[in-house]
Design an enzyme around this catalytic site. Structure first.
Site, short mmCIF file in Angstrom:
data_model
loop_
_atom_site.label_atom_id
_atom_site.label_comp_id
_atom_site.label_asym_id
_atom_site.label_seq_id
_atom_site.Cartn_x
_atom_site.Cartn_y
_atom_site.Cartn_z
N HIS A 164 35.07 46.62 52.42
CA HIS A 164 36.32 46.57 51.65
C HIS A 164 37.36 47.55 52.21
O HIS A 164 37.00 48.52 52.89
CB HIS A 164 36.04 47.00 50.20
CG HIS A 164 35.36 45.98 49.35
ND1 HIS A 164 34.29 46.28 48.54
CD2 HIS A 164 35.62 44.66 49.15
CE1 HIS A 164 33.92 45.18 47.88
NE2 HIS A 164 34.70 44.19 48.24
N CYS A 250 33.71 52.09 43.39
CA CYS A 250 33.20 50.77 42.96
C CYS A 250 32.69 50.79 41.53
O CYS A 250 32.66 49.75 40.88
CB CYS A 250 32.04 50.32 43.83
SG CYS A 250 32.23 50.65 45.54
C1 CIR Z 1 28.81 43.69 47.18
O1 CIR Z 1 28.55 43.39 48.33
O2 CIR Z 1 29.62 43.05 46.50
C2 CIR Z 1 28.11 44.86 46.56
N1 CIR Z 1 26.78 44.95 47.07
C3 CIR Z 1 28.86 46.13 46.85
C4 CIR Z 1 30.21 46.15 46.23
C5 CIR Z 1 30.90 47.45 46.42
N2 CIR Z 1 32.15 47.44 45.74
C6 CIR Z 1 33.22 48.10 46.13
O3 CIR Z 1 33.24 48.69 47.19
N3 CIR Z 1 34.29 48.01 45.37
#
Ligand code: CIR
Length: 257
Positions: A164, A250
């Site tokens: 991201h 996150c």
């Molecule tokens: C994903 O791949 O969607 C989750 N395992 C990790 C999401 C992390 N979210 C973020 O950086 N906002």
């Protein structure tokens, strides 16, 4: 008197071991340890000016603890996203239910559009969106239509080798960013860019609270670089959920009073 920031969080799903992974190899996640670290994160939010509200645990959605990806909250409006991983799309309904008491809601709902909140960095009236595997031009266009009436401009930022935009770069003060120069196009984001320590490629991720920067303690050299320019840093251990490709931003959606 400063208004508390409302922080929406969600407990870690029992199924976190089945999380999405894009740039990391799967490693066992110690659920009890991840839950202890998450509890410490929630305590750090509470101790630093947040009123924490818990969303329901969603055991059928392995990644549901990463609430950031389901919403973009601005002072004027909140946008419910359409997450780029199909397995994550059911997470948005309970976020919308929680957010509607604080903001007028709009939805990214164009069939071709997808966007994760983790790809969004807001600096004043500019919304930067990482062009990742989770966020696309159709979503940028719809986000621009939804937020243009409030004076926002939406700008895509090229990304490489990370999940991201907020993996690569976050804002730590108005016009000041901390980032990994290998992963994003810093020239797309006018302002001062502090580089992470090269030994800490994941060291950019920062939760910007009122006067406090909440960061992972696993990035001490980058934390020092930010402290050296006057950043008031609070750290939490965050290495267990890092195995699920998650970081500190996150795990919350912040609603500034
Ligand atoms: C994903 O791949 O969607 C989750 N395992 C990790 C999401 C992390 N979210 C973020 O950086 N906002």
């Amino acid at each position: 008197m400063t208004m508390p920031i409302i922080a929406l969080v969600r407990p870690i799903s029992q199924s976190i071991a089945d999380c999405q992974l894009t740039h990391l190899n799967r490693q066992p996640i110690d659920l009890a340890r991840a839950r202890r670290q998450h509890a410490d994160y929630v305590t750090a939010l509470t101790n630093n000016g947040c009123q924490v509200l818990k969303l329901p645990q969603l055991d059928d959605c392995p990644d549901a603890v990463f609430v950031e990806d389901t919403a973009i909250v601005l002072p004027e409006v909140a946008i419910i996203t359409r997450p780029g991983a199909v397995s994550r799309q059911p997470e948005t309904a309970s976020m919308a239910t929680a957010l509607q008491q604080f903001r007028t809601l709009k939805h990214i709902d164009q069939p071709a559009a997808c966007i994760d909140g983790g790809d969004v960095v807001v600096d004043d009236k500019t919304i930067y969106v990482g062009l990742s595997s989770r966020s696309n031009h159709a979503a940028i266009e719809q986000l621009a239509e939804l937020t243009g009436p409030f004076g926002y401009k939406v700008k895509g930022v090229a990304l490489r080798d990370c999940l991201h935009l907020k993996t690569a770069v976050t804002r730590i003060a108005p016009g000041v960013f901390v980032g990994n120069p290998d992963w994003y196009e810093s020239s797309s984001m006018p302002g001062q860019h502090i580089e992470v320590d090269p030994q800490e490629p994941f060291g950019a991720n920062t939760v910007e609270l009122d006067g406090v920067l909440l960061r992972a303690k696993e990035h001490p050299a980058s934390n020092q670089r930010i402290a050296d320019i006057g950043g008031n840093i609070v750290t939490v251990a965050a290495d267990e959920l890092a195995k699920a490709e998650g970081a500190v931003t996150c795990c919350s959606v912040l609603i500034h009073g």
